[in-house]
Write a protein that holds these residues in place. Structure first.
Motif, PDB file in Angstrom:
ATOM      1  N   PHE A  96      46.626 -21.553  -8.685  1.00 18.82           N
ATOM      2  CA  PHE A  96      46.908 -22.497  -9.764  1.00 18.82           C
ATOM      3  C   PHE A  96      45.629 -23.119 -10.322  1.00 18.82           C
ATOM      4  N   MET A  97      44.676 -23.388  -9.454  1.00 20.36           N
ATOM      5  CA  MET A  97      43.387 -23.906  -9.915  1.00 20.36           C
ATOM      6  C   MET A  97      42.683 -22.890 -10.811  1.00 20.36           C
ATOM      7  N   HIS A  98      42.726 -21.635 -10.401  1.00 19.96           N
ATOM      8  CA  HIS A  98      42.070 -20.596 -11.187  1.00 19.96           C
ATOM      9  C   HIS A  98      42.787 -20.372 -12.520  1.00 19.96           C
ATOM     10  N   GLY A  99      44.119 -20.396 -12.500  1.00 15.54           N
ATOM     11  CA  GLY A  99      44.868 -20.237 -13.746  1.00 15.54           C
ATOM     12  C   GLY A  99      44.594 -21.370 -14.717  1.00 15.54           C
ATOM     13  N   ALA A 100      44.572 -22.603 -14.215  1.00 15.54           N
ATOM     14  CA  ALA A 100      44.289 -23.762 -15.065  1.00 15.54           C
ATOM     15  C   ALA A 100      42.869 -23.704 -15.608  1.00 15.54           C
ATOM     16  N   ALA A 101      41.923 -23.348 -14.762  1.00 13.28           N
ATOM     17  CA  ALA A 101      40.521 -23.284 -15.194  1.00 13.28           C
ATOM     18  C   ALA A 101      40.319 -22.203 -16.253  1.00 13.28           C
ATOM     19  N   ALA A 102      40.941 -21.043 -16.061  1.00 11.94           N
ATOM     20  CA  ALA A 102      40.790 -19.948 -17.029  1.00 11.94           C
ATOM     21  C   ALA A 102      41.359 -20.345 -18.389  1.00 11.94           C
ATOM     22  N   ALA A 103      42.551 -20.921 -18.396  1.00 16.52           N
ATOM     23  CA  ALA A 103      43.168 -21.320 -19.668  1.00 16.52           C
ATOM     24  C   ALA A 103      42.376 -22.450 -20.324  1.00 16.52           C
ATOM     25  N   PHE A 104      41.908 -23.410 -19.523  1.00 19.23           N
ATOM     26  CA  PHE A 104      41.153 -24.537 -20.080  1.00 19.23           C
ATOM     27  C   PHE A 104      39.846 -24.059 -20.698  1.00 19.23           C
ATOM     28  N   ILE A 105      39.148 -23.171 -20.035  1.00 16.72           N
ATOM     29  CA  ILE A 105      37.885 -22.663 -20.584  1.00 16.72           C
ATOM     30  C   ILE A 105      38.152 -21.816 -21.820  1.00 16.72           C
ATOM     31  N   ALA A 106      39.227 -21.018 -21.787  1.00 15.64           N
ATOM     32  CA  ALA A 106      39.582 -20.213 -22.966  1.00 15.64           C
ATOM     33  C   ALA A 106      39.945 -21.112 -24.144  1.00 15.64           C
ATOM     34  N   TRP A 107      40.546 -22.257 -23.877  1.00 14.25           N
ATOM     35  CA  TRP A 107      40.836 -23.234 -24.923  1.00 14.25           C
ATOM     36  C   TRP A 107      39.542 -23.877 -25.412  1.00 14.25           C
ATOM     37  N   GLY A 108      38.625 -24.149 -24.499  1.00 16.86           N
ATOM     38  CA  GLY A 108      37.409 -24.869 -24.841  1.00 16.86           C
ATOM     39  C   GLY A 108      36.440 -24.099 -25.711  1.00 16.86           C
ATOM     40  N   VAL A 109      36.400 -22.792 -25.565  1.00 13.47           N
ATOM     41  CA  VAL A 109      35.439 -21.988 -26.346  1.00 13.47           C
ATOM     42  C   VAL A 109      35.679 -22.148 -27.850  1.00 13.47           C
ATOM     43  N   PRO A 110      36.888 -21.907 -28.363  1.00 14.33           N
ATOM     44  CA  PRO A 110      37.096 -22.129 -29.801  1.00 14.33           C
ATOM     45  C   PRO A 110      36.996 -23.603 -30.195  1.00 14.33           C
ATOM     46  N   GLN A 111      37.339 -24.503 -29.265  1.00 13.40           N
ATOM     47  CA  GLN A 111      37.274 -25.928 -29.588  1.00 13.40           C
ATOM     48  C   GLN A 111      35.841 -26.382 -29.811  1.00 13.40           C
ATOM     49  N   ILE A 112      34.931 -25.893 -29.015  1.00 14.78           N
ATOM     50  CA  ILE A 112      33.524 -26.264 -29.196  1.00 14.78           C
ATOM     51  C   ILE A 112      33.035 -25.799 -30.561  1.00 14.78           C
ATOM     52  N   ILE A 113      33.399 -24.580 -30.939  1.00 15.20           N
ATOM     53  CA  ILE A 113      33.015 -24.057 -32.255  1.00 15.20           C
ATOM     54  C   ILE A 113      33.642 -24.905 -33.353  1.00 15.20           C
ATOM     55  N   SER A 114      34.905 -25.265 -33.192  1.00 14.77           N
ATOM     56  CA  SER A 114      35.606 -26.079 -34.182  1.00 14.77           C
ATOM     57  C   SER A 114      34.976 -27.466 -34.316  1.00 14.77           C
ATOM     58  N   ILE A 115      34.597 -28.060 -33.202  1.00 14.91           N
ATOM     59  CA  ILE A 115      33.963 -29.386 -33.247  1.00 14.91           C
ATOM     60  C   ILE A 115      32.639 -29.317 -33.981  1.00 14.91           C
ATOM     61  N   ILE A 116      31.850 -28.285 -33.701  1.00 14.39           N
ATOM     62  CA  ILE A 116      30.561 -28.127 -34.377  1.00 14.39           C
ATOM     63  C   ILE A 116      30.760 -27.959 -35.882  1.00 14.39           C
ATOM     64  N   VAL A 117      31.729 -27.121 -36.275  1.00 16.77           N
ATOM     65  CA  VAL A 117      32.005 -26.903 -37.703  1.00 16.77           C
ATOM     66  C   VAL A 117      32.495 -28.192 -38.351  1.00 16.77           C
TER      67      VAL A 117
END
Length: 159
Positions: A92-113
């Motif tokens: 469950f820790m690995h599943g949460a971490a994978a989804a959170f990081i996958a969410w974070g990658v586009p979010q960082i780009i969106s925040i910068i834009v």
């Protein structure tokens, strides 16, 4: 009935003898889950940018947002399932971490834009969406370990 009481030393040993959370995470497993998540998420984002309403980031007057939402949720589930199934000691820790990081990658780009265009950033929305992504990843991890036990256990859940 005889109850065995733990001494303070035994209790402290049990509490602190477990591995810390960060050392329990396997980065290669998480990255595998992130890559599988992004396979569904990136096309959804491109779909919204190309086919959606340009003024509202694809959220108004376009039904493509619903197709994109399904792809994004499935991406988080698949990424969580891959990470959870690959890490049976802490799925469950690995599943949460994978989804959170996958969410974070586009979010960082969106925040910068958004900051480059002088648009605001909704911190509460970011927090909620990140938590939601991690929760969906946990569901995916549950599905992944369930499928893993069925595949490995001859059709019967083993855990």
């Amino acid at each position: 009935q005889i109850h065995h009481r733990l001494s303070a030393d035994e209790l402290m040993h049990r509490r602190y003898s477990r591995r810390p959370v960060m050392s329990a995470l396997n980065s290669s497993v998480i990255l595998r889950g992130v890559s599988r998540s992004l396979i569904g998420i990136v096309p959804a984002i491109v779909m919204l940018l190309v086919l959606g309403d340009k003024d509202n980031y694809g959220t108004e007057q376009s039904n493509w947002v619903y197709v994109a939402l399904v792809l994004i949720v499935l991406g988080f589930i698949v990424g969580g399932a891959v990470a959870g199934r690959s890490a049976p000691e802490a799925p469950f820790m690995h599943g949460a971490a994978a989804a959170f990081i996958a969410w974070g990658v586009p979010q960082i780009i969106s925040i910068i834009v958004n900051m480059a265009q002088d648009d605001g950033v909704n911190i509460v929305g970011l927090f909620f969406n990140g938590l939601l992504a991690a929760s969906i990843g946990v569901v995916g991890a549950g599905i992944g370990i369930r499928r893993g036990t069925l595949d490995d256990g001859g059709g019967e859940p083993t855990g």
